[in-house]
Write a protein that holds these residues in place. Structure first.
Motif, PDB file in Angstrom:
ATOM      1  N   PRO A  77      93.675  -0.289  66.744  1.00  0.00           N
ATOM      2  CA  PRO A  77      93.764  -0.640  68.161  1.00  0.00           C
ATOM      3  C   PRO A  77      92.914  -1.852  68.548  1.00  0.00           C
ATOM      4  CG  PRO A  77      93.587   1.722  67.906  1.00  0.00           C
ATOM      5  CD  PRO A  77      93.306   1.123  66.560  1.00  0.00           C
ATOM      6  N   THR A  78      91.755  -2.020  67.899  1.00  0.00           N
ATOM      7  CA  THR A  78      90.920  -3.178  68.217  1.00  0.00           C
ATOM      8  C   THR A  78      91.583  -4.466  67.742  1.00  0.00           C
ATOM      9  OG1 THR A  78      88.920  -1.821  68.068  1.00  0.00           O
ATOM     10  CG2 THR A  78      88.638  -4.197  67.908  1.00  0.00           C
ATOM     11  N   VAL A  79      92.046  -4.481  66.490  1.00  0.00           N
ATOM     12  CA  VAL A  79      92.735  -5.664  65.964  1.00  0.00           C
ATOM     13  C   VAL A  79      93.998  -5.957  66.770  1.00  0.00           C
ATOM     14  CG1 VAL A  79      94.059  -6.536  63.986  1.00  0.00           C
ATOM     15  CG2 VAL A  79      91.807  -5.512  63.629  1.00  0.00           C
ATOM     16  N   GLY A  80      94.829  -4.930  66.988  1.00  0.00           N
ATOM     17  CA  GLY A  80      96.090  -5.137  67.691  1.00  0.00           C
ATOM     18  C   GLY A  80      95.901  -5.576  69.128  1.00  0.00           C
ATOM     19  N   THR A  81      94.936  -4.982  69.829  1.00  0.00           N
ATOM     20  CA  THR A  81      94.710  -5.345  71.227  1.00  0.00           C
ATOM     21  C   THR A  81      94.135  -6.750  71.341  1.00  0.00           C
ATOM     22  OG1 THR A  81      94.341  -3.028  71.807  1.00  0.00           O
ATOM     23  CG2 THR A  81      93.558  -4.681  73.362  1.00  0.00           C
ATOM     24  N   ALA A  82      93.198  -7.118  70.461  1.00  0.00           N
ATOM     25  CA  ALA A  82      92.647  -8.471  70.495  1.00  0.00           C
ATOM     26  C   ALA A  82      93.752  -9.507  70.328  1.00  0.00           C
ATOM     27  CB  ALA A  82      91.589  -8.633  69.401  1.00  0.00           C
ATOM     28  N   ILE A  83      94.680  -9.264  69.409  1.00  0.00           N
ATOM     29  CA  ILE A  83      95.795 -10.190  69.198  1.00  0.00           C
ATOM     30  C   ILE A  83      96.754 -10.154  70.381  1.00  0.00           C
ATOM     31  CG2 ILE A  83      97.871 -10.554  67.781  1.00  0.00           C
ATOM     32  CD1 ILE A  83      96.133  -9.806  65.339  1.00  0.00           C
ATOM     33  N   ALA A  84      97.069  -8.970  70.893  1.00  0.00           N
ATOM     34  CA  ALA A  84      97.992  -8.860  72.022  1.00  0.00           C
ATOM     35  C   ALA A  84      97.463  -9.599  73.245  1.00  0.00           C
ATOM     36  CB  ALA A  84      98.231  -7.387  72.350  1.00  0.00           C
ATOM     37  N   LEU A  85      96.176  -9.444  73.553  1.00  0.00           N
ATOM     38  CA  LEU A  85      95.598 -10.107  74.717  1.00  0.00           C
ATOM     39  C   LEU A  85      95.542 -11.621  74.508  1.00  0.00           C
ATOM     40  CD1 LEU A  85      92.727  -7.623  75.621  1.00  0.00           C
ATOM     41  CD2 LEU A  85      94.916  -7.907  76.798  1.00  0.00           C
ATOM     42  N   ALA A  86      95.227 -12.047  73.283  1.00  0.00           N
ATOM     43  CA  ALA A  86      95.188 -13.481  72.999  1.00  0.00           C
ATOM     44  C   ALA A  86      96.575 -14.100  73.114  1.00  0.00           C
ATOM     45  CB  ALA A  86      94.609 -13.719  71.606  1.00  0.00           C
ATOM     46  N   VAL A 100      87.381 -16.308  70.534  1.00  0.00           N
ATOM     47  CA  VAL A 100      86.379 -15.257  70.413  1.00  0.00           C
ATOM     48  C   VAL A 100      86.398 -14.458  71.711  1.00  0.00           C
ATOM     49  CG1 VAL A 100      83.941 -14.699  70.149  1.00  0.00           C
ATOM     50  CG2 VAL A 100      84.935 -16.572  68.832  1.00  0.00           C
ATOM     51  N   SER A 101      86.488 -13.144  71.599  1.00  0.00           N
ATOM     52  CA  SER A 101      86.531 -12.293  72.782  1.00  0.00           C
ATOM     53  C   SER A 101      85.643 -11.081  72.559  1.00  0.00           C
ATOM     54  CB  SER A 101      87.969 -11.843  73.084  1.00  0.00           C
ATOM     55  OG  SER A 101      88.484 -11.059  72.015  1.00  0.00           O
ATOM     56  N   VAL A 102      85.311 -10.413  73.651  1.00  0.00           N
ATOM     57  CA  VAL A 102      84.556  -9.165  73.586  1.00  0.00           C
ATOM     58  C   VAL A 102      85.352  -8.097  74.307  1.00  0.00           C
ATOM     59  CG1 VAL A 102      82.436  -7.952  74.181  1.00  0.00           C
ATOM     60  CG2 VAL A 102      82.338 -10.349  73.471  1.00  0.00           C
ATOM     61  N   ILE A 103      85.660  -7.026  73.593  1.00  0.00           N
ATOM     62  CA  ILE A 103      86.430  -5.915  74.156  1.00  0.00           C
ATOM     63  C   ILE A 103      85.501  -4.713  74.291  1.00  0.00           C
ATOM     64  CG2 ILE A 103      88.335  -4.315  73.754  1.00  0.00           C
ATOM     65  CD1 ILE A 103      89.774  -6.551  72.274  1.00  0.00           C
ATOM     66  N   GLU A 104      85.452  -4.144  75.474  1.00  0.00           N
ATOM     67  CA  GLU A 104      84.614  -2.979  75.718  1.00  0.00           C
ATOM     68  C   GLU A 104      85.346  -1.710  75.309  1.00  0.00           C
ATOM     69  OE1 GLU A 104      82.479  -4.983  79.681  1.00  0.00           O
ATOM     70  OE2 GLU A 104      83.673  -3.140  79.862  1.00  0.00           O
ATOM     71  N   GLU A 105      84.730  -0.928  74.424  1.00  0.00           N
ATOM     72  CA  GLU A 105      85.256   0.367  74.030  1.00  0.00           C
ATOM     73  C   GLU A 105      84.204   1.429  74.344  1.00  0.00           C
ATOM     74  OE1 GLU A 105      86.954   0.326  70.079  1.00  0.00           O
ATOM     75  OE2 GLU A 105      87.629  -1.755  70.292  1.00  0.00           O
ATOM     76  N   LYS A 106      84.555   2.680  74.221  1.00  0.00           N
ATOM     77  CA  LYS A 106      83.580   3.728  74.547  1.00  0.00           C
ATOM     78  C   LYS A 106      82.341   3.648  73.673  1.00  0.00           C
ATOM     79  CE  LYS A 106      85.776   7.252  77.243  1.00  0.00           C
ATOM     80  NZ  LYS A 106      85.807   8.700  77.528  1.00  0.00           N
ATOM     81  N   ILE A 107      82.491   3.144  72.460  1.00  0.00           N
ATOM     82  CA  ILE A 107      81.347   3.016  71.559  1.00  0.00           C
ATOM     83  C   ILE A 107      80.427   1.884  71.987  1.00  0.00           C
ATOM     84  CG2 ILE A 107      82.383   1.395  69.910  1.00  0.00           C
ATOM     85  CD1 ILE A 107      81.157   3.117  67.675  1.00  0.00           C
ATOM     86  N   GLY A 108      80.949   0.937  72.798  1.00  0.00           N
ATOM     87  CA  GLY A 108      80.190  -0.227  73.234  1.00  0.00           C
ATOM     88  C   GLY A 108      81.033  -1.486  73.114  1.00  0.00           C
ATOM     89  N   PRO A 109      80.448  -2.652  73.423  1.00  0.00           N
ATOM     90  CA  PRO A 109      81.191  -3.908  73.307  1.00  0.00           C
ATOM     91  C   PRO A 109      81.457  -4.272  71.849  1.00  0.00           C
ATOM     92  CG  PRO A 109      78.911  -4.339  73.921  1.00  0.00           C
ATOM     93  CD  PRO A 109      79.084  -2.853  73.957  1.00  0.00           C
ATOM     94  N   VAL A 110      82.676  -4.741  71.579  1.00  0.00           N
ATOM     95  CA  VAL A 110      83.089  -5.105  70.223  1.00  0.00           C
ATOM     96  C   VAL A 110      83.493  -6.572  70.224  1.00  0.00           C
ATOM     97  CG1 VAL A 110      84.660  -4.604  68.314  1.00  0.00           C
ATOM     98  CG2 VAL A 110      83.898  -2.746  69.814  1.00  0.00           C
ATOM     99  N   ARG A 111      82.815  -7.354  69.417  1.00  0.00           N
ATOM    100  CA  ARG A 111      83.106  -8.791  69.337  1.00  0.00           C
ATOM    101  C   ARG A 111      84.265  -9.024  68.376  1.00  0.00           C
ATOM    102  NH1 ARG A 111      81.950 -12.902  65.918  1.00  0.00           N
ATOM    103  NH2 ARG A 111      81.627 -15.006  66.796  1.00  0.00           N
ATOM    104  N   CYS A 112      85.270  -9.778  68.847  1.00  0.00           N
ATOM    105  CA  CYS A 112      86.480 -10.032  68.062  1.00  0.00           C
ATOM    106  C   CYS A 112      86.715 -11.536  67.941  1.00  0.00           C
ATOM    107  CB  CYS A 112      87.706  -9.407  68.731  1.00  0.00           C
ATOM    108  SG  CYS A 112      87.558  -7.650  69.110  1.00  0.00           S
TER     109      CYS A 112
END
Length: 305
Positions: A77-86, A100-112
């Motif tokens: 989901p992190t890989v797919g969403t980062a690509i979908a949003l880009a 370069v983007s930062v996606i917030e997940e329940k675990i915390g911010p994830v740098r992509c």
């Protein structure tokens, strides 16, 4: 209300391979119960709901649901969403750029980091938000073998033994003797529930691996079974590879330096997936790790909810 969504095949550059993911671009206003019901309706390994980020400097916040429960973090989901949003923001015809983007997940911010190229499947990788750690839960070797319909002698190779690791989602990381054993195993969900412990809010899923692969460039070949998440078998599991990183580092006693590892999964399902793991080892510990892969869009539509 009409809510746009897309379906991507993730950890593959080929359509109808890899692990399918639904990305709902307007998840704002949906209740937890509705998100869970939509994920159950779509019956994909995960469905992502995009909502505005808490930090305006970040790209988005996402909620990740399997058909059975919500996850604090997941790889495909992190890989797919980062690509979908880009692609949604920048991916016009002929687009070729790095984002370069930062996606917030329940675990915390994830740098992509996302790479868009003309006439090439997009690629994204992310920094693990949590270094893998081993959980102190014993696993019965014979019980594990029975749940996989294997002989006890098939379990383990070299000094690799079954162990439980988590980098946000816990997995029983189970080494087996060779590729033939991985291909021939028959997972029994009822027996697994008898042998697997609960950790971090759910039944630990089974991630089975061996050295080598069908693709000669793969370092490891794997399969993942997650009855507790409503997933009989998963074609690609980034969060499991994040956990596997801990086992590889521990059992192989990896020296300091940079270590690229390619993991293949989903082959037995007819959905081959390729997950890129990069580990940086410093002073005998994992100082940094990244997971990446390609993704391709196969469908778009609207939810009338």
């Amino acid at each position: 209300m009409a809510r746009a969504y897309s379906i991507y095949d993730v950890f593959t550059g080929t359509k109808l391979a890899g692990n399918p993911l639904a990305v709902v671009f307007d998840g704002d206003g949906l209740s937890d119960e509705t998100m869970q019901a939509i994920a159950a309706e779509l019956k994909l390994s995960e469905t992502v709901f995009v909502i505005p980020a808490d930090n305006p400097a970040h790209t988005a916040r996402i909620r990740i649901f399997t058909p059975g429960r919500e996850l604090p973090f997941a790889g495909h989901p992190t890989v797919g969403t980062a690509i979908a949003l880009a692609e949604r923001s920048y991916g016009g015809e002929g687009a070729s750029l790095d984002i370069v983007s930062v996606i917030e997940e329940k675990i915390g911010p994830v740098r992509c980091a996302v790479r868009l190229r003309e006439d090439e499947a997009a690629f994204a990788e992310f920094d693990l938000p949590k270094v893998p750690v081993r959980l102190d839960h014993p696993l019965d070797r014979q019980g594990v073998a029975d749940a996989l319909s294997l002989k006890s002698t098939d379990i383990g190779f070299e000094n690799h033994v079954p162990s439980i690791w988590t980098a946000g989602v816990p997995f029983a990381v189970i080494p087996v003797h060779n590729l033939q054993a991985v291909e021939s195993l028959d997972f029994d969900a009822e027996l697994w529930q008898q042998v697997a412990p609960f950790a971090e809010g759910g039944l630990v899923s089974a991630y089975v691996y061996c050295r080598g692969g069908v693709n000669h460039t793969a370092r490891f070949h794997a399969r993942m079974f997650a009855a507790g998440m409503g997933i009989s078998e998963d074609p690609a599991t980034g969060s499991a590879v994040a956990a596997l990183a801990g086992a590889i580092h521990h059992f192989d006693a990896m020296p300091d330096g940079h270590h690229p590892v390619l993991v293949e999964q989903g082959v037995e399902m007819g959905r081959p997936s390729y997950i890129h793991l990069h580990m940086d080892i410093k002073d005998g510990s994992i100082s940094r790790a990244r997971i990446g892969g390609q993704a391709v869009r196969i469908a778009t539509g609207t939810l009338e909810i």
